[in-house]
Enzyme design. Structure first.
Site, PDB file in Angstrom:
ATOM      1  N   GLU A 182      59.330  76.795  19.994  1.00  0.00           N
ATOM      2  CA  GLU A 182      58.513  76.213  18.923  1.00  0.00           C
ATOM      3  C   GLU A 182      59.135  74.927  18.391  1.00  0.00           C
ATOM      4  O   GLU A 182      59.218  74.695  17.195  1.00  0.00           O
ATOM      5  CB  GLU A 182      58.346  77.211  17.768  1.00  0.00           C
ATOM      6  N   GLY A 240      49.824  78.662  27.260  1.00  0.00           N
ATOM      7  CA  GLY A 240      50.531  77.972  28.338  1.00  0.00           C
ATOM      8  C   GLY A 240      50.648  76.489  28.081  1.00  0.00           C
ATOM      9  O   GLY A 240      49.696  75.730  28.347  1.00  0.00           O
ATOM     10  N   ALA A 281      52.202  77.989  14.237  1.00  0.00           N
ATOM     11  CA  ALA A 281      53.203  78.992  14.591  1.00  0.00           C
ATOM     12  C   ALA A 281      54.546  78.655  13.948  1.00  0.00           C
ATOM     13  O   ALA A 281      55.266  79.535  13.492  1.00  0.00           O
ATOM     14  CB  ALA A 281      53.334  79.071  16.102  1.00  0.00           C
ATOM     15  N   ILE A 332      56.393  82.013  28.894  1.00  0.00           N
ATOM     16  CA  ILE A 332      55.144  82.329  28.221  1.00  0.00           C
ATOM     17  C   ILE A 332      55.178  83.769  27.691  1.00  0.00           C
ATOM     18  O   ILE A 332      55.053  84.732  28.456  1.00  0.00           O
ATOM     19  CB  ILE A 332      53.935  82.129  29.178  1.00  0.00           C
TER      20      ILE A 332
END
Lengths: 429, 275
Positions: free
Chosen positions: A378, A137, A257, A170
């Site tokens: 991202e 989150g 990520a 999320i």
């Protein structure tokens, strides 16, 4: 007309001999897993807006969860092996890969890097086994590219923290067992500023912790996305990540990520190329396969070239990462380039397939729609442009002088607003 | 239970058109070929793993599975892959592919088996490159062991294996007591084809061969892989099969459209000469 066998795409980048036997084996094993266990279901899952939770034990048994982490039941793979595994997952669907990325890079990684030994023992082995699913989150309804402007706050109350605020977009949240939530704290002279941000492991069952599902997505439909609503959610001190303060914490997770995505997104591009090649070699118009037409060849060559270049870039950066020499700018370069091109490739594939391109029977439209999200999450394409722009020019385009001047004032204001966030009317919850 | 699984690497059957034959046809050019384990041998390995575990907890092996292959050093990834899938150890008999035939492999395997003393030898019914379908049968003869070929099902029961063989008009079930040779057919990897004594009869496997988990792939390099010289196993390395000449199948000719039935019959009589 003479039709020869097509040259395999791998022959262009020729990275195969640069991989270790182990990396090849890992790639091949995940490739077969995705083709046998996921792809037959992919169109239906997408259509039904469903993540296959029944597959989680198998994904875990493959060792895919937290695979790049050491110890605590994780596989401890190198960056290239992990990237190749993610690429095969994304050949299946970006939603499948997102599930694995969020569990490993965004949920397990912060606990592994910033958590206490007790937290690692408590959470990581269960998460590697897929018994505990995590989510991350950071993004909020009004703070995406500018996470420092978040309005989620944690107030200390005895040996607990009281969290208020909401998080948006999320992945995995609706069925997650825990959320790594980043919130501003009221500590010292950094109150309300980005430096006060800390990580909290909020467990399912905590009163005031809700995760409503976001419906109606036209992208990443095979991935479950939700909100995190924190309404006086009490989190014990034992669930605060002791090892980090400030935005560097969540950003380091994103850096993990993002590297994975730079690698993995080429899987979606490859799926689109494979479908385009097979289709255009068979589809006949005006007396010959359309792959034998100059306009179509130009498209196929563009697709193959960018996939080959992207693979070479990903491999190079993977090797740098294995030597701890990868810079955030290089991650931005690769995320921006490879996602940008994969999205274009998916759109080209959609067009090459003609009317069939809009059907879920072929992978192009699914990947094209999915990659719209990957383009934005991202770190948006644009944010990565500005990260590189700042590095290359030495001039920061994010912060205007006005923002710099008012940031202190806004931080205090948003702190006050943030503590009222839970009472704000919610249209969907 | 100890099971030995002979495993052959073959040129990727999905890319068989990559096999090149140099002018003269004396040999096959293997450069650039992608190697895969022979699918029937992969099925045999899967069956061996199923026989040495409780299907519900496949990580704990009850017994030992040893894989053995013949070939040069560069075939070791095939054996590593078998180790990653679950085999306990591997043996590579150092040999060149063109110095082997079925009879020689059977003679060498016999010597190896006498040393290893497995309870059962499980192997593919044939390799998909030469399609000879002979090593299992030869091996049984050389060892004087019972054999059950083309197994579609195997159940462990009362210290023996019940082997189901699909034959014309039904299934023939054989009871073989070890030591014995079992060669497997493709249906051996169906969800309920193989049951060890500890696997519940209600258990269902995923269809096909199991996936190598990533941690197991990384651990496979630590599992033992022994090398044995062919000459240590048999002094008789003479080939019984002499390869006279290799030639690729003729390329497919372009088809023709026939005008009508009369034209079709005419062409079948005069061009194809099948009527």
């Amino acid at each position: 007309m003479k039709i020869d066998d097509p040259m395999p795409l791998e022959a262009l980048s020729a990275i195969e001999p640069l991989l270790t036997d182990e990396e090849r084996m890992i790639r091949d094993s995940v490739r077969r897993f995705v083709r046998e266990r996921y792809l037959p279901r992919a169109p239906r899952l997408y259509e039904e807006e469903e993540f296959p939770q029944d597959l989680i034990p198998e994904i875990a048994a493959m060792g895919l969860l937290g695979a790049s982490l050491e110890g605590y039941g994780c596989a401890g793979m190198g960056a290239v092996a992990y990237g190749l595994a993610l690429q095969e997952l994304e050949y299946g669907d970006s939603g499948l890969r997102s599930f694995v990325s969020v569990q490993g890079s965004l949920s397990m990684y912060p606990i592994h890097r910033y958590g206490s030994e007790e937290q690692k023992q408590r959470f990581l082995p269960k998460m590697a086994r897929g018994e505990y699913i995590g989510c991350f989150g950071l993004t909020e309804p009004d703070a995406g590219s500018d996470p420092g402007a978040m309005k989620t706050y944690a107030r200390r109350d005895g040996d607990h923290w009281v969290l208020n605020g909401s998080k948006m977009w999320i992945t995995n949240a609706p069925f997650a067992h825990l959320a790594v939530v980043w919130a501003k704290t009221m500590e010292g002279d950094t109150v309300g500023g980005p430096e006060s941000i800390r990580g909290f492991v909020v467990e399912r069952g905590t009163p005031g912790f809700e995760t409503p599902t976001i419906h109606g997505k036209m992208s990443l439909r095979a991935s479950t996305t939700g909100e995190i609503v924190l309404d006086n959610a009490r989190v014990p001190d034992a669930n605060v990540l002791p090892g980090v303060r400030g935005l560097g914490g969540p950003l380091s997770c994103l850096n993990q990520a993002r590297f994975g995505i730079a690698f993995s997104v080429l899987g979606a591009a490859r799926a689109c190329y494979d479908a385009s090649l097979a289709y255009t070699r068979n589809r006949v118009a005006f007396g010959r396969p359309i792959a034998g037409k100059q306009l179509v060849q130009e498209q196929l060559v563009e697709m193959a070239s960018e996939i080959a270049k992207g693979e070479i870039l990903a491999l190079h950066l993977g090797r740098l990462k294995e030597q701890n020499r990868l810079s955030p700018q290089q991650v931005s370069l690769a995320k921006r380039n490879n996602v940008g091109w994969s999205l274009k490739i998916a759109r080209m594939a959609r067009a090459l397939l003609g009317g069939n391109g809009i059907l879920l029977d072929y992978p192009a439209i699914r990947h094209a729609m999915n990659l719209e999200s990957v383009y934005t999450y991202e770190g948006t394409h644009e944010v990565h442009t500005l990260i590189l722009g700042r590095a290359l020019t030495g001039i920061d385009a994010f912060l205007t002088d006005l923002v710099l001047a008012t940031r202190g004032v806004r931080a205090v204001r948003s702190f006050i607003l943030g503590s009222c966030a839970s009472t704000r009317a919610r249209p969907s919850a | 239970m100890k099971i030995l699984v002979p495993l052959k690497r073959v040129a990727d059957p999905d890319n068989a058109n990559k096999v090149k034959i140099p002018a003269g046809g004396a040999t096959i050019d293997t450069t650039g070929l992608e190697w895969k384990p022979n699918p029937f041998d992969e099925y045999a390995l899967e069956a061996a793993l199923r026989l040495t575990e409780n299907g519900a907890s496949p990580k704990a092996r009850q017994g030992e599975v040893v894989v053995v292959s013949f070939g040069p050093k560069d075939m070791e990834p095939t054996l590593r892959s078998a180790l990653a899938t679950g085999a306990d150890r591997a043996i590579r008999v150092d040999a060149k592919d063109d110095q082997l035939d079925g009879a020689l492999v059977a003679r060498a395997l016999k010597a190896l088996i006498e040393k290893e003393k497995p309870d059962y030898v499980l192997m593919g019914k044939q390799a998909v490159d030469g399609d000879s379908n002979q090593v299992g049968q030869m091996l049984a003869q050389l060892l004087g062991w019972p054999q059950a070929t083309f197994a579609a099902t195997i159940q462990e029961e009362a210290g023996a294996l019940l082997v189901g063989r699909e034959v014309d008009g039904g299934v023939l079930t054989l009871r073989v007591k070890g030591p014995a040779i079992v060669t497997v057919d493709l249906r051996i990897v169906a969800p309920t084809s193989v049951f060890s004594k500890s696997t519940a009869r209600t258990f269902k496997y995923n269809d096909g061969v199991r996936f190598a988990p990533l941690p197991a792939i990384m651990a496979a390099k630590k599992k033992p892989l022994a090398e044995v010289k062919l000459s240590e196993l048999t002094s008789d390395t003479a080939l019984r099969v002499e390869y006279v000449k290799f030639e690729p199948p003729p390329g497919r000719q372009a088809g023709v459209k026939v005008k009508d039935v009369g034209d079709l019959v005419h062409r079948l009589k005069n061009d194809a000469k099948v009527l």
